[in-house]
Design an enzyme around this catalytic site. Structure first.
Site, PDB file in Angstrom:
ATOM      1  N   CYS A   1       0.808  -1.221   0.000  1.00 25.12           N
ATOM      2  CA  CYS A   1       0.000   0.000   0.000  1.00 25.12           C
ATOM      3  C   CYS A   1       0.846   1.280   0.000  1.00 25.12           C
ATOM      4  CB  CYS A   1      -1.014   0.006   1.129  1.00 25.12           C
ATOM      5  SG  CYS A   1      -0.363  -0.318   2.776  1.00 25.12           S
TER       6      CYS A   1
ATOM      7  N   ASP B   1      -7.733   4.822  -1.558  1.00 22.66           N
ATOM      8  CA  ASP B   1      -7.343   3.635  -0.804  1.00 22.66           C
ATOM      9  C   ASP B   1      -6.653   2.650  -1.745  1.00 22.66           C
ATOM     10  OD1 ASP B   1      -7.250   1.184   0.597  1.00 22.66           O
ATOM     11  OD2 ASP B   1      -9.016   1.729   1.765  1.00 22.66           O
TER      12      ASP B   1
ATOM     13  N   HIS C   1      -5.799  -0.337  -1.419  1.00 20.60           N
ATOM     14  CA  HIS C   1      -6.014  -1.744  -1.083  1.00 20.60           C
ATOM     15  C   HIS C   1      -7.022  -2.442  -1.995  1.00 20.60           C
ATOM     16  CE1 HIS C   1      -4.485   0.222   2.557  1.00 20.60           C
ATOM     17  NE2 HIS C   1      -3.751  -0.861   2.619  1.00 20.60           N
TER      18      HIS C   1
END
Length: 192
Positions: A17, A141, A143
């Protein structure tokens, strides 16, 4: 299907990440025409950290996490970009820094890497109401684990405005109440 860059099909699920956040930051500097350098791969980022003496040689090719401090070293070495780091000792205190983060976007405009807790995010903007103190954070994000479905990615879960107390796209709280966070705020290069 784990998150992979379309052009390299590289699987970094569970550890990549912050590297993805780094790649977003470099992409921003490209799009603003501050650099023509390519977006570094995970391996290239690791090689920079080894070259600088921050990591041992066996770090190259590993699946070890990196954080805001490492990203600051990479941005400085790779692009000549300095960064300020805002440290927040508790996730529950992040809203009290919204005004300061909003000021970063007004003065610099650069995305901000958020490292801490157990996840990394990229902050793309802050909405702050001076009158009420209410705030929201535009979070990218890294992810996401799916195909290239822009409707799904941009549908407010993986890229969207989050208020204090909201959940992260991957589940759990966006900001863990008792975890510390570093906000890496890259500074725009000064024109000569």
């Amino acid at each position: 299907m784990p998150w992979m860059l379309p052009e390299d099909r590289f699987n970094d699920c569970g550890w990549g990440c912050a590297y993805r956040s780094l790649q977003t930051l470099v992409s921003w500097f490209q799009r603003q025409q501050y650099t023509r350098k390519p977006i570094p791969s995970h391996r290239e980022a690791q090689q920079i950290l080894v070259k600088l003496g921050d990591k041992a040689r066996d770090f190259i090719g590993s699946q070890n996490w990196i954080g805001a401090i490492e990203l600051s070293y990479i941005l400085d070495e790779y692009l000549g970009v300095t960064s300020k780091i805002l440290t927040v000792n508790r996730g529950s205190d992040i809203p009290s820094h919204a005004r300061e983060l909003a000021a970063h976007f007004k003065s610099q405009g650069t995305p901000v890497m958020i490292g801490g807790g157990v996840l990394a995010y990229t902050l793309l903007g802050v909405a702050f109401d001076d009158t009420t103190g209410e705030c929201a954070f535009l979070i990218l994000d890294p992810h996401y684990t799916g195909g290239e479905d822009l409707k799904k990615i941009q549908g407010g879960t993986w890229v969207g405005w989050k208020k204090p107390g909201d959940s992260a796209a991957a589940g759990g709280p966006l900001f863990v109440r008792d975890a510390f966070y570093n906000f890496l705020c890259p500074q725009c290069p000064k024109a000569v």
